[in-house]
Design a protein around this motif. Structure first.
Motif, PDB file in Angstrom:
ATOM      1  N   GLY A 184       3.269  -7.587   1.446  1.00  0.00           N
ATOM      2  CA  GLY A 184       1.969  -7.023   1.771  1.00  0.00           C
ATOM      3  C   GLY A 184       2.040  -5.578   2.213  1.00  0.00           C
ATOM      4  O   GLY A 184       2.908  -4.840   1.742  1.00  0.00           O
ATOM      5  N   PRO A 185       1.128  -5.195   3.138  1.00  0.00           N
ATOM      6  CA  PRO A 185       0.086  -6.013   3.748  1.00  0.00           C
ATOM      7  C   PRO A 185      -1.122  -6.203   2.822  1.00  0.00           C
ATOM      8  O   PRO A 185      -1.404  -5.357   1.977  1.00  0.00           O
ATOM      9  CB  PRO A 185      -0.296  -5.220   4.999  1.00  0.00           C
ATOM     10  N   LEU A 210      -0.750 -10.832   6.314  1.00  0.00           N
ATOM     11  CA  LEU A 210      -2.084 -11.145   5.806  1.00  0.00           C
ATOM     12  C   LEU A 210      -3.123 -10.938   6.904  1.00  0.00           C
ATOM     13  O   LEU A 210      -2.950 -11.400   8.036  1.00  0.00           O
ATOM     14  CB  LEU A 210      -2.136 -12.595   5.310  1.00  0.00           C
ATOM     15  N   VAL A 211      -4.211 -10.265   6.538  1.00  0.00           N
ATOM     16  CA  VAL A 211      -5.293  -9.987   7.482  1.00  0.00           C
ATOM     17  C   VAL A 211      -6.622 -10.306   6.811  1.00  0.00           C
ATOM     18  O   VAL A 211      -6.852  -9.917   5.658  1.00  0.00           O
ATOM     19  CB  VAL A 211      -5.292  -8.512   7.937  1.00  0.00           C
ATOM     20  N   LEU A 225      -8.245  -0.642  11.231  1.00  0.00           N
ATOM     21  CA  LEU A 225      -7.437  -1.710  10.632  1.00  0.00           C
ATOM     22  C   LEU A 225      -6.085  -1.224  10.139  1.00  0.00           C
ATOM     23  O   LEU A 225      -5.165  -2.025   9.951  1.00  0.00           O
ATOM     24  CB  LEU A 225      -8.189  -2.328   9.448  1.00  0.00           C
ATOM     25  N   GLY A 226      -5.939   0.069   9.902  1.00  0.00           N
ATOM     26  CA  GLY A 226      -4.762   0.559   9.205  1.00  0.00           C
ATOM     27  C   GLY A 226      -5.010   0.575   7.707  1.00  0.00           C
ATOM     28  O   GLY A 226      -6.158   0.515   7.253  1.00  0.00           O
ATOM     29  N   GLU A 227      -3.935   0.622   6.918  1.00  0.00           N
ATOM     30  CA  GLU A 227      -4.047   0.683   5.465  1.00  0.00           C
ATOM     31  C   GLU A 227      -3.274  -0.477   4.841  1.00  0.00           C
ATOM     32  O   GLU A 227      -2.266  -0.923   5.377  1.00  0.00           O
ATOM     33  CB  GLU A 227      -3.520   2.010   4.933  1.00  0.00           C
ATOM     34  N   PHE A 228      -3.749  -0.907   3.670  1.00  0.00           N
ATOM     35  CA  PHE A 228      -3.216  -2.107   3.040  1.00  0.00           C
ATOM     36  C   PHE A 228      -2.807  -1.828   1.593  1.00  0.00           C
ATOM     37  O   PHE A 228      -3.461  -1.066   0.885  1.00  0.00           O
ATOM     38  CB  PHE A 228      -4.255  -3.230   3.092  1.00  0.00           C
ATOM     39  N   ALA A 229      -1.728  -2.487   1.185  1.00  0.00           N
ATOM     40  CA  ALA A 229      -1.251  -2.347  -0.192  1.00  0.00           C
ATOM     41  C   ALA A 229      -2.206  -3.001  -1.180  1.00  0.00           C
ATOM     42  O   ALA A 229      -2.368  -2.538  -2.307  1.00  0.00           O
ATOM     43  CB  ALA A 229       0.143  -2.957  -0.328  1.00  0.00           C
ATOM     44  N   VAL A 230      -2.836  -4.099  -0.742  1.00  0.00           N
ATOM     45  CA  VAL A 230      -3.814  -4.807  -1.573  1.00  0.00           C
ATOM     46  C   VAL A 230      -5.019  -5.145  -0.705  1.00  0.00           C
ATOM     47  O   VAL A 230      -4.881  -5.731   0.378  1.00  0.00           O
ATOM     48  CB  VAL A 230      -3.244  -6.111  -2.167  1.00  0.00           C
ATOM     49  N   CYS A 231      -6.199  -4.777  -1.183  1.00  0.00           N
ATOM     50  CA  CYS A 231      -7.455  -5.216  -0.568  1.00  0.00           C
ATOM     51  C   CYS A 231      -8.166  -6.125  -1.563  1.00  0.00           C
ATOM     52  O   CYS A 231      -8.155  -5.862  -2.769  1.00  0.00           O
ATOM     53  CB  CYS A 231      -8.335  -4.028  -0.215  1.00  0.00           C
ATOM     54  N   ASP A 283      -2.191   4.776  -3.784  1.00  0.00           N
ATOM     55  CA  ASP A 283      -1.703   3.997  -4.930  1.00  0.00           C
ATOM     56  C   ASP A 283      -1.843   2.490  -4.704  1.00  0.00           C
ATOM     57  O   ASP A 283      -1.278   1.690  -5.453  1.00  0.00           O
ATOM     58  CB  ASP A 283      -0.240   4.322  -5.258  1.00  0.00           C
ATOM     59  N   GLY A 284      -2.585   2.096  -3.658  1.00  0.00           N
ATOM     60  CA  GLY A 284      -2.814   0.673  -3.407  1.00  0.00           C
ATOM     61  C   GLY A 284      -3.839   0.094  -4.362  1.00  0.00           C
ATOM     62  O   GLY A 284      -4.512   0.818  -5.112  1.00  0.00           O
ATOM     63  N   LEU A 285      -3.948  -1.227  -4.340  1.00  0.00           N
ATOM     64  CA  LEU A 285      -4.834  -1.936  -5.254  1.00  0.00           C
ATOM     65  C   LEU A 285      -6.034  -2.521  -4.524  1.00  0.00           C
ATOM     66  O   LEU A 285      -5.934  -2.958  -3.371  1.00  0.00           O
ATOM     67  CB  LEU A 285      -4.075  -3.075  -5.948  1.00  0.00           C
TER      68      LEU A 285
END
Length: 218
Positions: free
Chosen positions: A62-63, A86-87, A125-131, A165-167
């Protein structure tokens, strides 16, 4: 963002509707263990999870952020496949309470938070690789008040919490693939379209739901 004809307003676009729904589902879960509905069905979740499992661009470390997590069902699927970090967020406190209760019973490690992506002051929340979004943009699009600005605020919020570059994976039952691509084009570019069941009506082929994988623009 190009001009878009807004959807007719609906109670499905109000926080009151979802608070009431998850209040009932929380009561049902506490009384007989029913976690409630999986929106758009299990097949929809399976398609997205299968794509994530087979994509070289997705790491199980993740995240991952589930936007509008409801009862947490999508994240439970990922946790069962050994995804970490996971969030889930939802603007309904009752939904978050239900998701926490269900997850505790399943003994998975998933974090949940009450948060509204249209309210940028909430975005710590911060940043995530996949939303991921399954139906949440639909609900925002049905909001009776200031729909256009709410949609734009939501799109900007998703962009803010997605890593470079996240999804962003979105499933909608109200917007077509082309409409979603148009709506998000200022902030995301299309990476992939996940095929979904189609139907024919009046000689035209359509889809019951649309699922698009986007990549964040810099």
């Amino acid at each position: 963002m190009a001009n878009t004809e807004e959807l007719p307003p609906s109670e499905l676009g109000t926080k009151q509707y979802w608070d009431s729904l998850y209040e009932r589902e929380l009561t049902n879960f506490k009384s007989h263990g029913d976690i409630g509905d999986i929106w758009f069905g299990e097949e929809c979740v399976d398609r997205v999870v299968d794509w994530m499992l087979n994509s070289p661009h997705v790491s199980p470390e993740g995240p991952v952020l589930d936007i509008g997590c409801g009862n947490g069902a999508f994240l439970l699927y990922l946790a069962a496949e050994d995804f970490k970090n996971l969030v889930g967020i939802d603007y309904s406190a009752r939904a978050v309470e239900l998701a926490r209760a269900v997850t505790a019973e399943k003994q998975f490690d998933i974090a949940y938070k009450v948060c509204d992506l249209t309210k940028h002051e909430d975005l710590t929340l911060g940043e995530f690789a996949v939303c991921h979004d399954k139906g949440t943009y639909d609900a925002v699009s049905l909001c009776p008040d200031d729909t256009l600005n709410n949609r734009i605020a939501y799109i900007k919020g998703v962009h803010q919490v997605t890593k470079e570059d996240g999804l962003f994976i979105i499933t909608s039952c109200n917007w077509t693939h082309d409409e979603l691509i148009q709506h998000f084009s200022d902030y995301f570019e299309k990476e992939h379209i996940i095929p979904t069941p189609s139907f024919m009506f009046g000689g035209k082929v359509g889809n019951k739901v649309s699922t698009v994988i986007f990549k964040k623009k810099s």
